[in-house]
Design an enzyme around this catalytic site. Structure first.
Site, PDB file in Angstrom:
ATOM      1  N   LYS A 256       0.803  -1.233   0.000  1.00 30.69           N
ATOM      2  CA  LYS A 256       0.000   0.000   0.000  1.00 30.69           C
ATOM      3  C   LYS A 256       0.837   1.285   0.000  1.00 30.69           C
ATOM      4  O   LYS A 256       0.460   2.269  -0.634  1.00 30.69           O
ATOM      5  CB  LYS A 256      -0.960   0.004   1.191  1.00 30.69           C
ATOM      6  CG  LYS A 256      -2.124  -0.973   1.032  1.00 30.69           C
ATOM      7  CD  LYS A 256      -3.067  -0.872   2.232  1.00 30.69           C
ATOM      8  CE  LYS A 256      -4.412  -1.453   1.898  1.00 30.69           C
ATOM      9  NZ  LYS A 256      -5.418  -1.132   2.927  1.00 30.69           N
TER      10      LYS A 256
ATOM     11  N   ASN B  61      -4.897   2.156  -1.748  1.00 32.21           N
ATOM     12  CA  ASN B  61      -5.455   0.809  -1.971  1.00 32.21           C
ATOM     13  C   ASN B  61      -6.023   0.662  -3.376  1.00 32.21           C
ATOM     14  O   ASN B  61      -6.478  -0.412  -3.758  1.00 32.21           O
ATOM     15  CB  ASN B  61      -6.529   0.479  -0.926  1.00 32.21           C
ATOM     16  CG  ASN B  61      -7.794   1.287  -1.114  1.00 32.21           C
ATOM     17  OD1 ASN B  61      -7.805   2.288  -1.825  1.00 32.21           O
ATOM     18  ND2 ASN B  61      -8.876   0.856  -0.477  1.00 32.21           N
TER      19      ASN B  61
ATOM     20  N   ASP C 215     -10.553   3.402   1.682  1.00 35.15           N
ATOM     21  CA  ASP C 215     -10.963   2.730   2.923  1.00 35.15           C
ATOM     22  C   ASP C 215     -11.884   3.605   3.774  1.00 35.15           C
ATOM     23  O   ASP C 215     -12.895   3.130   4.299  1.00 35.15           O
ATOM     24  CB  ASP C 215      -9.729   2.340   3.744  1.00 35.15           C
ATOM     25  CG  ASP C 215      -8.996   1.138   3.155  1.00 35.15           C
ATOM     26  OD1 ASP C 215      -9.645   0.339   2.452  1.00 35.15           O
ATOM     27  OD2 ASP C 215      -7.783   1.017   3.390  1.00 35.15           O
TER      28      ASP C 215
ATOM     29  N   GLY D 178      -4.128   1.996  14.306  1.00 41.05           N
ATOM     30  CA  GLY D 178      -3.322   1.475  13.197  1.00 41.05           C
ATOM     31  C   GLY D 178      -3.723   2.120  11.883  1.00 41.05           C
ATOM     32  O   GLY D 178      -4.339   3.195  11.848  1.00 41.05           O
ATOM     33  N   GLY D 179      -3.371   1.453  10.788  1.00 41.45           N
ATOM     34  CA  GLY D 179      -3.667   1.991   9.458  1.00 41.45           C
ATOM     35  C   GLY D 179      -5.156   2.139   9.217  1.00 41.45           C
ATOM     36  O   GLY D 179      -5.601   3.123   8.607  1.00 41.45           O
TER      37      GLY D 179
ATOM     38  N   ASN E  73      -6.217   3.657  22.373  1.00 46.07           N
ATOM     39  CA  ASN E  73      -5.400   2.588  21.811  1.00 46.07           C
ATOM     40  C   ASN E  73      -4.517   2.001  22.904  1.00 46.07           C
ATOM     41  O   ASN E  73      -4.084   2.712  23.809  1.00 46.07           O
ATOM     42  CB  ASN E  73      -4.514   3.144  20.687  1.00 46.07           C
ATOM     43  CG  ASN E  73      -3.848   2.038  19.902  1.00 46.07           C
ATOM     44  OD1 ASN E  73      -4.524   1.119  19.438  1.00 46.07           O
ATOM     45  ND2 ASN E  73      -2.532   2.107  19.744  1.00 46.07           N
ATOM     46  N   ARG E  74      -4.276   0.675  22.784  1.00 49.02           N
ATOM     47  CA  ARG E  74      -3.422   0.014  23.780  1.00 49.02           C
ATOM     48  C   ARG E  74      -2.085   0.746  23.921  1.00 49.02           C
ATOM     49  O   ARG E  74      -1.632   1.026  25.017  1.00 49.02           O
ATOM     50  CB  ARG E  74      -3.194  -1.442  23.351  1.00 49.02           C
ATOM     51  CG  ARG E  74      -2.242  -2.199  24.237  1.00 49.02           C
ATOM     52  CD  ARG E  74      -2.047  -3.602  23.741  1.00 49.02           C
ATOM     53  NE  ARG E  74      -1.492  -3.642  22.371  1.00 49.02           N
ATOM     54  CZ  ARG E  74      -1.186  -4.762  21.729  1.00 49.02           C
ATOM     55  NH1 ARG E  74      -1.397  -5.927  22.306  1.00 49.02           N
ATOM     56  NH2 ARG E  74      -0.682  -4.701  20.505  1.00 49.02           N
ATOM     57  N   THR E  75      -1.469   1.061  22.787  1.00 50.04           N
ATOM     58  CA  THR E  75      -0.202   1.805  22.811  1.00 50.04           C
ATOM     59  C   THR E  75      -0.514   3.296  22.685  1.00 50.04           C
ATOM     60  O   THR E  75      -0.840   3.793  21.594  1.00 50.04           O
ATOM     61  CB  THR E  75       0.712   1.343  21.657  1.00 50.04           C
ATOM     62  OG1 THR E  75       0.809  -0.079  21.712  1.00 50.04           O
ATOM     63  CG2 THR E  75       2.094   1.969  21.761  1.00 50.04           C
TER      64      THR E  75
ATOM     65  N   GLY F 117     -18.834  -5.241   9.681  1.00 47.96           N
ATOM     66  CA  GLY F 117     -17.708  -4.734   8.903  1.00 47.96           C
ATOM     67  C   GLY F 117     -17.652  -5.183   7.454  1.00 47.96           C
ATOM     68  O   GLY F 117     -16.830  -4.677   6.679  1.00 47.96           O
TER      69      GLY F 117
HETATM   70  P1  ATR Z   1      -4.274  -2.064  10.741  1.00 43.96           P
HETATM   71  O1  ATR Z   1      -3.369  -1.383   9.779  1.00 43.96           O
HETATM   72  O2  ATR Z   1      -5.104  -3.164  10.124  1.00 43.96           O
HETATM   73  O3  ATR Z   1      -5.104  -1.140  11.554  1.00 43.96           O
HETATM   74  P2  ATR Z   1      -2.227  -2.415  12.773  1.00 43.96           P
HETATM   75  O4  ATR Z   1      -1.531  -1.202  12.325  1.00 43.96           O
HETATM   76  O5  ATR Z   1      -1.434  -3.615  13.101  1.00 43.96           O
HETATM   77  O6  ATR Z   1      -3.284  -2.909  11.706  1.00 43.96           O
HETATM   78  O7  ATR Z   1      -3.171  -2.028  14.005  1.00 43.96           O
HETATM   79  C1  ATR Z   1      -3.824  -2.980  14.752  1.00 43.96           C
HETATM   80  C2  ATR Z   1      -4.582  -2.295  15.893  1.00 43.96           C
HETATM   81  O8  ATR Z   1      -5.098  -3.324  16.750  1.00 43.96           O
HETATM   82  C3  ATR Z   1      -3.716  -1.394  16.744  1.00 43.96           C
HETATM   83  O9  ATR Z   1      -4.510  -0.334  17.241  1.00 43.96           O
HETATM   84  C4  ATR Z   1      -3.297  -2.350  17.860  1.00 43.96           C
HETATM   85  O10 ATR Z   1      -2.928  -1.706  19.047  1.00 43.96           O
HETATM   86  P3  ATR Z   1      -1.371  -1.293  19.294  1.00 43.96           P
HETATM   87  O11 ATR Z   1      -1.168  -0.022  18.539  1.00 43.96           O
HETATM   88  O12 ATR Z   1      -1.270  -1.134  20.765  1.00 43.96           O
HETATM   89  O13 ATR Z   1      -0.551  -2.438  18.759  1.00 43.96           O
HETATM   90  C5  ATR Z   1      -4.583  -3.097  18.065  1.00 43.96           C
HETATM   91  N1  ATR Z   1      -4.370  -4.373  18.755  1.00 43.96           N
HETATM   92  C6  ATR Z   1      -3.884  -5.515  18.230  1.00 43.96           C
HETATM   93  N2  ATR Z   1      -3.829  -6.483  19.173  1.00 43.96           N
HETATM   94  C7  ATR Z   1      -4.273  -5.920  20.334  1.00 43.96           C
HETATM   95  C8  ATR Z   1      -4.465  -6.392  21.664  1.00 43.96           C
HETATM   96  N3  ATR Z   1      -4.172  -7.658  22.012  1.00 43.96           N
HETATM   97  N4  ATR Z   1      -4.962  -5.538  22.585  1.00 43.96           N
HETATM   98  C9  ATR Z   1      -5.272  -4.250  22.256  1.00 43.96           C
HETATM   99  N5  ATR Z   1      -5.121  -3.757  21.003  1.00 43.96           N
HETATM  100  C10 ATR Z   1      -4.626  -4.565  20.056  1.00 43.96           C
END
Ligand code: ATR
Length: 276
Positions: free
Chosen positions: A68, A89, A105, A133-134, A155-157, A243
């Site tokens: 992408k 995309n 998207d 994420g993306g 977000n977790r992070t 979705g």
């Molecule tokens: P995409 O591009 O499809 O959005 P990605 O960039 O890998 O994929 O993002 C995945 C998302 O799912 C992120 O927000 C990720 O949180 P982190 O930024 O903390 O990694 C979230 N995610 C994935 N597994 C998780 C988990 N076990 N608990 C909480 N959030 C999770």
């Protein structure tokens, strides 16, 4: 070169992609002499392969993981949205040999909500977005473009949420993952953009008791179609939008550009896409 209009989807791997089934259905439905094919292509061959198909008269292609960003980088022109998201995309091969990149998207997400929630969806109320994420980037962009008043991002992070909020400005507010439930009161829309709840992934655990009774819940995960999060939302009495429609709607602009007909997303297509 035949008169058949050709397009396809680039990926690595790509065999699992259901896009050929989707576009194949539309080609047949609208009686268009065309094809839409899987294009398996390693990252190091991507640009050469794209340019070869463009030179060969193909109309364009969808692009999925891991191409992408490369798709945006190689394009001669790109939409504001693709540049804001930093990834494309959809590629359109122009008659003059130039390549245009788009990202549909966010459009797919918004169109799915419009179709699934209709007038129940009120942009004036805050939206809660889970994940940074993306997919979240595209969805936040789509929501802001559509006129959303406020986005509560969690977000977790935390650093990734902060970075996204920094890009999108003051309408996006960050809330810590631990306090996600506190973001719900007053929100009209709750969106899961994380991979949580996907087949094989852990569930999304979010206490929905504080959500407004008329909030809408939507998930970008569509395997399973009814995720644990959507089931919990239904149990809570909320309106839900699954979705699958985002996948179907994001495909529409590409199909129209390549094959000249604006396609429709209907129940027949949904059934077809859900078949094994
Ligand atoms: P995409 O591009 O499809 O959005 P990605 O960039 O890998 O994929 O993002 C995945 C998302 O799912 C992120 O927000 C990720 O949180 P982190 O930024 O903390 O990694 C979230 N995610 C994935 N597994 C998780 C988990 N076990 N608990 C909480 N959030 C999770």
């Amino acid at each position: 070169m035949s008169n058949k209009l050709r397009a396809g989807v680039f990926g690595w791997p790509v065999k699992h992609s259901k896009s050929p089934r989707l576009h194949g259905h539309w080609l047949q439905k609208y009686g268009i002499s065309g094809s839409y094919e899987h294009i398996e292509c390693a990252p190091e061959d991507f640009e050469t392969h794209v340019r070869a198909l463009s030179a060969d008269g193909w109309r364009g292609a969808n692009v999925t993981i891991p191409h992408k960003e490369a798709a945006l980088a190689l394009a001669d022109s790109s939409s504001d949205i693709a540049r804001a998201i930093g990834a494309a995309n959809t590629l359109i091969f122009m008659p003059d040999g130039k390549i245009h990149a788009d990202n549909t998207d966010g459009y797919g997400f918004i169109e799915n909500l419009r179709q699934g929630a209709g007038s129940a969806w009120v942009l004036a109320r805050p939206a809660v977005v889970l994940g940074a994420g993306g997919a979240a980037r595209a969805i936040i962009h789509g929501l802001l473009e559509a006129g959303a008043s406020e986005i509560r991002l969690t977000n977790r992070t935390l650093a990734r949420a902060d970075a996204l909020a920094g890009q999108f400005g003051e309408r996006v507010r960050v809330i810590s993952w631990e306090k996600a439930a506190s973001a719900l009161p007053g929100a009209g829309l709750i969106v899961n953009t994380t991979s949580l709840g996907m087949k094989g992934a852990p569930p999304l655990d979010l206490d929905l008791s504080g959500a407004d009774d008329d909030a809408i819940a939507t998930d970008i995960v569509y395997t399973p179609l009814v995720t644990g999060f959507l089931q919990a939302a239904m149990d809570r009495g909320l309106k839900t939008v699954d979705g699958l429609g985002m996948l179907l709607h994001q495909a529409r602009p590409g199909f129209e550009a390549w094959f000249g007909t604006a396609p429709v997303v209907d129940e027949e297509l949904r059934h077809l896409m859900l078949a094994p």
